[in-house]
Design a protein around this motif. Structure first.
Motif, PDB file in Angstrom:
ATOM      1  N   UNK A   9      -1.599   5.389 -10.215  1.00  0.00           N
ATOM      2  CA  UNK A   9      -2.634   5.429 -11.248  1.00  0.00           C
ATOM      3  C   UNK A   9      -2.465   4.275 -12.237  1.00  0.00           C
ATOM      4  N   UNK A  10      -1.252   4.138 -12.753  1.00  0.00           N
ATOM      5  CA  UNK A  10      -0.995   3.105 -13.758  1.00  0.00           C
ATOM      6  C   UNK A  10      -1.090   1.714 -13.140  1.00  0.00           C
ATOM      7  N   UNK A  11      -0.560   1.562 -11.934  1.00  0.00           N
ATOM      8  CA  UNK A  11      -0.583   0.250 -11.273  1.00  0.00           C
ATOM      9  C   UNK A  11      -2.015  -0.256 -11.112  1.00  0.00           C
ATOM     10  N   UNK A  12      -2.860   0.538 -10.480  1.00  0.00           N
ATOM     11  CA  UNK A  12      -4.225   0.079 -10.213  1.00  0.00           C
ATOM     12  C   UNK A  12      -5.030  -0.030 -11.495  1.00  0.00           C
ATOM     13  N   UNK A  13      -4.841   0.909 -12.401  1.00  0.00           N
ATOM     14  CA  UNK A  13      -5.598   0.883 -13.656  1.00  0.00           C
ATOM     15  C   UNK A  13      -5.313  -0.402 -14.429  1.00  0.00           C
ATOM     16  N   UNK A  14      -4.031  -0.760 -14.537  1.00  0.00           N
ATOM     17  CA  UNK A  14      -3.674  -1.955 -15.302  1.00  0.00           C
ATOM     18  C   UNK A  14      -4.146  -3.234 -14.609  1.00  0.00           C
ATOM     19  N   UNK A  15      -4.007  -3.298 -13.286  1.00  0.00           N
ATOM     20  CA  UNK A  15      -4.420  -4.494 -12.558  1.00  0.00           C
ATOM     21  C   UNK A  15      -5.934  -4.658 -12.598  1.00  0.00           C
ATOM     22  N   UNK A  16      -6.666  -3.580 -12.326  1.00  0.00           N
ATOM     23  CA  UNK A  16      -8.131  -3.668 -12.308  1.00  0.00           C
ATOM     24  C   UNK A  16      -8.695  -3.909 -13.708  1.00  0.00           C
ATOM     25  N   UNK A  33     -17.773  -6.264 -13.797  1.00  0.00           N
ATOM     26  CA  UNK A  33     -17.513  -6.393 -12.365  1.00  0.00           C
ATOM     27  C   UNK A  33     -16.080  -6.851 -12.145  1.00  0.00           C
ATOM     28  N   UNK A  34     -15.645  -6.760 -10.893  1.00  0.00           N
ATOM     29  CA  UNK A  34     -14.254  -7.087 -10.558  1.00  0.00           C
ATOM     30  C   UNK A  34     -14.206  -7.649  -9.144  1.00  0.00           C
ATOM     31  N   UNK A  35     -13.422  -8.702  -8.931  1.00  0.00           N
ATOM     32  CA  UNK A  35     -13.168  -9.193  -7.583  1.00  0.00           C
ATOM     33  C   UNK A  35     -12.076  -8.301  -6.989  1.00  0.00           C
ATOM     34  N   UNK A  36     -12.483  -7.370  -6.122  1.00  0.00           N
ATOM     35  CA  UNK A  36     -11.535  -6.359  -5.646  1.00  0.00           C
ATOM     36  C   UNK A  36     -10.420  -6.967  -4.792  1.00  0.00           C
ATOM     37  N   UNK A  37     -10.683  -8.097  -4.148  1.00  0.00           N
ATOM     38  CA  UNK A  37      -9.643  -8.711  -3.321  1.00  0.00           C
ATOM     39  C   UNK A  37      -8.583  -9.395  -4.187  1.00  0.00           C
ATOM     40  N   UNK A  38      -9.013  -9.960  -5.299  1.00  0.00           N
ATOM     41  CA  UNK A  38      -8.037 -10.505  -6.253  1.00  0.00           C
ATOM     42  C   UNK A  38      -7.174  -9.379  -6.809  1.00  0.00           C
TER      43      UNK A  38
END
Length: 241
Positions: A9-16, A33-38
């Motif tokens: 949860x924390x990993x993806x939340x902080x990165x995204x 928006x977000x570049x999901x591959x980045x």
């Protein structure tokens, strides 16, 4: 070699959150928006860095499910978070990570519970919980906070129980359960001279609350351990004094 039990949860939340951009289309319309591959590559890079630093060859990511058993224990639990959205890219990045790593998610559990159960049931050898969430200090075993720890720290069962009882007294505004009004870490430490449930129960009684209410707060604060959840029936065994 260690097994890393990572707070997904924390990993993806902080990165995204860090990979999220906002474009203004007109004076009244902003689009996020977000570049999901980045974002995905950033997550993988971070995981690889952690594996290298902690001498690990296996990773499990724990995620929070759609429902939360604590809301049946205490309806106000995290009720104030309803209006909050996850950052852009959260769901697809999570789905793509599941293609490369072991992912554990249960309908009624939080990610913390997943990590707590896995860390104490003995399925994985040399397991280390990786999370910056202070609540994981309520779990006996190895814990590594990537934001501040050089090495994993070993939390004894006694210390884990003490941390949980302190959390029962202080509550958690972020999670929406109050504990005892006016009781912070310093006061809680004075109350818990011996680290027992009777000390917690007495403190609540002195403030005008019965033991049932104190147990409710304890159940909100408790991160599940081995034996407190049935993987097959999806049933939570609520803590009882």
């Amino acid at each position: 070699m260690r097994t890393l039990l990572i707070d997904g949860d924390i990993l993806i939340y902080s990165v995204c959150s860090g990979a999220e951009y906002v474009a203004r289309f007109d004076d009244e319309t902003d689009v996020a928006f977000c570049n999901i591959y980045d974002a995905l590559n950033s997550c993988i890079s971070i995981i690889d860095e952690w594996k290298s630093k902690l001498d690990s060859n296996f990773v499990v990511l724990g995620f929070t499910g759609k429902d939360n058993f604590r809301k049946t224990v205490y309806p106000e639990y995290k009720a104030h978070r309803k209006a909050c959205r996850k950052p852009c890219g959260y769901k697809p990045v999570k789905q793509m990570l599941a293609e490369s790593y072991v992912v554990k998610e249960e309908p009624c559990l939080e990610g913390d519970d997943i990590l707590g159960i896995l860390a104490t049931e003995g399925t994985y050898e040399n397991a280390v919980i990786v999370s910056s969430d202070k609540d994981l200090a309520c779990i006996p075993g190895s814990l590594w906070n990537p934001d501040k720890d050089e090495e994993p720290r070993l939390i004894s069962r006694k210390d884990a129980d003490m941390n949980w009882l302190m959390q029962t007294l202080t509550g958690d505004k972020t999670d929406g359960y109050p504990g005892l009004d006016g009781v912070g870490p310093v006061t809680a430490a004075k109350i818990l001279k011996n680290g027992t449930w009777d000390e917690v129960k007495t403190a609540y009684a002195n403030a005008g609350f019965n033991e049932e209410y104190a147990i409710t707060q304890a159940r909100c604060a408790r991160i599940l351990r081995h034996g407190e959840y049935n993987w097959d029936t999806k049933e939570v065994k609520l803590w009882t004094p």
